[in-house]
Design an enzyme around this catalytic site. Structure first.
Site, PDB file in Angstrom:
ATOM      1  N   VAL A  37       0.919  -1.143   0.000  1.00 48.60           N
ATOM      2  CA  VAL A  37       0.000   0.000   0.000  1.00 48.60           C
ATOM      3  C   VAL A  37       0.959   1.193   0.000  1.00 48.60           C
ATOM      4  O   VAL A  37       1.514   1.547   1.035  1.00 48.60           O
ATOM      5  CB  VAL A  37      -0.939  -0.016   1.225  1.00 48.60           C
ATOM      6  CG1 VAL A  37      -1.819   1.232   1.231  1.00 48.60           C
ATOM      7  CG2 VAL A  37      -1.805  -1.278   1.222  1.00 48.60           C
ATOM      8  N   PRO A  38       1.199   1.765  -1.184  1.00 46.02           N
ATOM      9  CA  PRO A  38       2.375   2.614  -1.411  1.00 46.02           C
ATOM     10  C   PRO A  38       2.326   4.033  -0.834  1.00 46.02           C
ATOM     11  O   PRO A  38       2.289   5.018  -1.564  1.00 46.02           O
ATOM     12  CB  PRO A  38       2.470   2.639  -2.936  1.00 46.02           C
ATOM     13  CG  PRO A  38       1.055   2.519  -3.388  1.00 46.02           C
ATOM     14  CD  PRO A  38       0.398   1.591  -2.395  1.00 46.02           C
ATOM     15  N   CYS A  39       2.412   4.131   0.473  1.00 46.13           N
ATOM     16  CA  CYS A  39       2.431   5.442   1.122  1.00 46.13           C
ATOM     17  C   CYS A  39       3.703   6.219   0.801  1.00 46.13           C
ATOM     18  O   CYS A  39       3.731   7.447   0.908  1.00 46.13           O
ATOM     19  CB  CYS A  39       2.233   5.309   2.625  1.00 46.13           C
ATOM     20  SG  CYS A  39       3.302   4.106   3.415  1.00 46.13           S
ATOM     21  N   HIS A  40       4.761   5.520   0.357  1.00 43.83           N
ATOM     22  CA  HIS A  40       6.005   6.199  -0.020  1.00 43.83           C
ATOM     23  C   HIS A  40       5.840   7.028  -1.291  1.00 43.83           C
ATOM     24  O   HIS A  40       6.688   7.855  -1.598  1.00 43.83           O
ATOM     25  CB  HIS A  40       7.140   5.177  -0.192  1.00 43.83           C
ATOM     26  CG  HIS A  40       6.899   4.188  -1.286  1.00 43.83           C
ATOM     27  ND1 HIS A  40       6.092   3.077  -1.109  1.00 43.83           N
ATOM     28  CD2 HIS A  40       7.333   4.149  -2.565  1.00 43.83           C
ATOM     29  CE1 HIS A  40       6.060   2.395  -2.241  1.00 43.83           C
ATOM     30  NE2 HIS A  40       6.803   3.024  -3.139  1.00 43.83           N
TER      31      HIS A  40
END
Length: 177
Positions: A132-135
């Protein structure tokens, strides 16, 4: 019962968690909010979901888009779930701003205003890092802020996705965005 597995990535150790069927957590060891959704009682074993997640991570850390997503089971407030759903739609190798996420929530919920800072709080509490690409979330000014795993890891993840990180900057401690 929850289960865990340790994965060794090129940029640090990762702890993976599952309910036995789906992925419930993925954290860089020692990151902010580390294992905050993990029960104090859990057992470290290998499960099919961990094998699938390790395969995903192996592909990802080779600088490639995995092309599949392991089964996820996210749990949080309705607001956080909404933010995490938006995160999952950010394409590999691309970024979005906290403000753009707040504007999407305004559009979906027909609101007058949504605080980008509230969005930042939800992004920071994402329990399944990387997948879950919070970056991929950046400040409106191009600042690299808000990654629970640390800004240096955020930069490394962006580089793995072939992003030009020279267009972003790290704000000085205590500066306004």
């Amino acid at each position: 019962m929850q289960f865990t597995y340790k994965y060794s990535s090129p940029i640090g150790g990762i702890t993976i968690a599952s309910d036995g069927e789906s992925l419930t957590g993925l954290w860089f060891d020692g990151q902010k909010y580390f294992a905050n959704t993990l029960d104090s009682r859990h057992k470290e074993i290998i499960l099919p979901i961990f094998e699938q997640t390790c395969e995903w991570l192996d592909i990802y850390f080779k600088g490639q888009c995995p092309g599949f997503t392991p089964s996820l089971h996210l749990s949080g407030t309705p607001f956080r779930m909404m933010v995490w759903e938006i995160l999952q739609k950010i394409p590999y190798g691309e970024t979005i701003t906290y403000k753009e996420i707040s504007e999407e929530i305004i559009r979906q919920k027909n609101l007058k205003y949504m605080s980008p800072q509230a969005v930042g709080g939800a992004v920071g509490h994402n329990p399944i890092s990387i997948i879950v690409p919070c970056h991929r979330v950046v400040g409106s000014s191009g600042s690299l802020t808000g990654y629970a795993g640390g800004v240096s890891k955020k930069v490394e993840l962006m580089k793995l996705e072939h992003m030009d990180t020279s267009v972003f900057f790290v704000p000085m401690q205590g500066s306004a965005l």
